[in-house]
Scaffold this active site. Sequence first.
Site, PDB file in Angstrom:
ATOM      1  N   ASP A   1       0.842  -1.209   0.000  1.00 49.92           N
ATOM      2  CA  ASP A   1       0.000   0.000   0.000  1.00 49.92           C
ATOM      3  C   ASP A   1       0.870   1.249   0.000  1.00 49.92           C
ATOM      4  OD1 ASP A   1      -2.323   1.485   0.053  1.00 49.92           O
ATOM      5  OD2 ASP A   1      -2.475   1.453   2.239  1.00 49.92           O
TER       6      ASP A   1
ATOM      7  N   ARG B   1       1.927  -5.152   6.135  1.00 45.92           N
ATOM      8  CA  ARG B   1       1.219  -4.101   5.403  1.00 45.92           C
ATOM      9  C   ARG B   1       2.059  -2.832   5.443  1.00 45.92           C
ATOM     10  NH1 ARG B   1      -4.866  -2.398   4.471  1.00 45.92           N
ATOM     11  NH2 ARG B   1      -4.396  -0.543   3.266  1.00 45.92           N
TER      12      ARG B   1
ATOM     13  N   ARG C   1       0.230   7.636  -2.710  1.00 46.17           N
ATOM     14  CA  ARG C   1       0.777   8.685  -1.835  1.00 46.17           C
ATOM     15  C   ARG C   1       2.243   8.966  -2.141  1.00 46.17           C
ATOM     16  NH1 ARG C   1      -1.364   5.879   3.326  1.00 46.17           N
ATOM     17  NH2 ARG C   1      -1.971   4.395   1.720  1.00 46.17           N
TER      18      ARG C   1
ATOM     19  N   ASN D   1     -10.480  -2.366  -6.474  1.00 49.23           N
ATOM     20  CA  ASN D   1      -9.608  -1.513  -7.303  1.00 49.23           C
ATOM     21  C   ASN D   1     -10.161  -1.273  -8.711  1.00 49.23           C
ATOM     22  OD1 ASN D   1      -6.469  -2.779  -5.897  1.00 49.23           O
ATOM     23  ND2 ASN D   1      -7.685  -1.025  -5.281  1.00 49.23           N
TER      24      ASN D   1
ATOM     25  N   SER E   1      -8.296  -4.604   4.713  1.00 46.32           N
ATOM     26  CA  SER E   1      -8.765  -4.312   3.351  1.00 46.32           C
ATOM     27  C   SER E   1      -9.188  -5.549   2.554  1.00 46.32           C
ATOM     28  CB  SER E   1      -7.690  -3.534   2.572  1.00 46.32           C
ATOM     29  OG  SER E   1      -7.389  -2.338   3.217  1.00 46.32           O
TER      30      SER E   1
HETATM   31  C1  FPP Z   1      -1.644   0.119  -3.574  1.00 44.52           C
HETATM   32  O1  FPP Z   1      -1.285   1.469  -3.578  1.00 44.52           O
HETATM   33  C2  FPP Z   1      -1.214  -0.545  -4.800  1.00 44.52           C
HETATM   34  C3  FPP Z   1      -2.021  -1.057  -5.783  1.00 44.52           C
HETATM   35  C4  FPP Z   1      -3.488  -0.992  -5.697  1.00 44.52           C
HETATM   36  C5  FPP Z   1      -1.503  -1.659  -7.017  1.00 44.52           C
HETATM   37  C6  FPP Z   1      -0.216  -2.401  -6.858  1.00 44.52           C
HETATM   38  C7  FPP Z   1       0.233  -2.866  -8.173  1.00 44.52           C
HETATM   39  C8  FPP Z   1       1.509  -2.893  -8.592  1.00 44.52           C
HETATM   40  C9  FPP Z   1       2.693  -2.482  -7.804  1.00 44.52           C
HETATM   41  C10 FPP Z   1       1.768  -3.351  -9.993  1.00 44.52           C
HETATM   42  C11 FPP Z   1       1.716  -4.830 -10.245  1.00 44.52           C
HETATM   43  C12 FPP Z   1       2.071  -5.736  -9.123  1.00 44.52           C
HETATM   44  C13 FPP Z   1       2.806  -6.857  -9.178  1.00 44.52           C
HETATM   45  C14 FPP Z   1       2.793  -7.769  -8.009  1.00 44.52           C
HETATM   46  C15 FPP Z   1       3.653  -7.246 -10.304  1.00 44.52           C
HETATM   47  P1  FPP Z   1      -2.414   2.588  -3.679  1.00 44.52           P
HETATM   48  O2  FPP Z   1      -2.530   2.994  -5.114  1.00 44.52           O
HETATM   49  O3  FPP Z   1      -3.679   2.112  -3.047  1.00 44.52           O
HETATM   50  O4  FPP Z   1      -1.755   3.737  -2.834  1.00 44.52           O
HETATM   51  P2  FPP Z   1      -2.489   4.894  -2.005  1.00 44.52           P
HETATM   52  O5  FPP Z   1      -3.251   4.225  -0.885  1.00 44.52           O
HETATM   53  O6  FPP Z   1      -1.335   5.721  -1.493  1.00 44.52           O
HETATM   54  O7  FPP Z   1      -3.361   5.646  -2.953  1.00 44.52           O
END
Ligand code: FPP
Length: 256
Positions: free
Chosen positions: A32, A200, A36, A81, A208
């Site tokens: 996560d 996490r 940000r 998502n 979540s």
């Molecule tokens: C959470 O950060 C991250 C995600 C929802 C996507 C993660 C995906 C990748 C890193 C790409 C593919 C993954 C792999 C395993 C190859 P957020 O966007 O919710 O962050 P925020 O809470 O700060 O907005």
Amino acid sequence: MAKVERLSDRAEELLKEVNRDKIPRHIAIIMDGNGRWAKKRYLRRVSGHRKGLEAVRQAVRAAKRLDKVRFLTLYAFSIENWKRPPNEVSAIMTLLEDYLCKEEREMLDNDIRLRYIGRIEDLPESTRAELLRVAKSTEHCESMMLTLALSYSGRAEIVDAVRKVVAETIEGKDHSMIDEECFSSKLYTDFMPEPELLIRTSGEMRISNFMLWQIAYTELFIHPVLWPDFKDYHLIEAVIDYQKRERRFGGIEQVE
Ligand code: FPP
């Protein structure tokens, strides 16, 4: 024979503190903080996801170096998502395809098998095809299993398991055969043990909708670092912290 990858100096130093007899067999991670991370740098959210791929590599290498970690499960994309703007969703899917294509060689060289959990039928055709292709090409690898949770949610998984149980249960049959073990075998995760450790990032104290059934007795490690800044030594730190805990599973004696 899989190669032994050298980690960062800090991780190599920390590795000396790890008790080799108490390494979690299964580590799960809620990645996560990508958005940000990008916002703090006045970048687009996708830059955070792109940088997050480097963190995935760090986590995989560190888990592999721990040797006895046999399962690493990453929460990469939840069912919720899909509600994100289409351009962000599509960028994540492209990044995922790039990751699979680029990392296939590393997985094969390190004897890592790729698997997935979730409603992967919801993924774009090209993403699903790449996922299935790499899962197939690494099928023979057995040192560690890297599982990506994609279009995954813990509640959807439980609902899907209930559907399987109901479909198999004939009316009038003795329902006492439906026990926790039977139910677990209907979950997406039937091929892996429950995680001993759940990490996490970004400091959020939430689950979540991740592995709701499987984490009943999992040790939680919440780190304030945003996922793109996650390094190999963070994973080793989490394992060292886990090793200091006493797991009682509701009992009063130390089980391990
Ligand atoms: C959470 O950060 C991250 C995600 C929802 C996507 C993660 C995906 C990748 C890193 C790409 C593919 C993954 C792999 C395993 C190859 P957020 O966007 O919710 O962050 P925020 O809470 O700060 O907005």
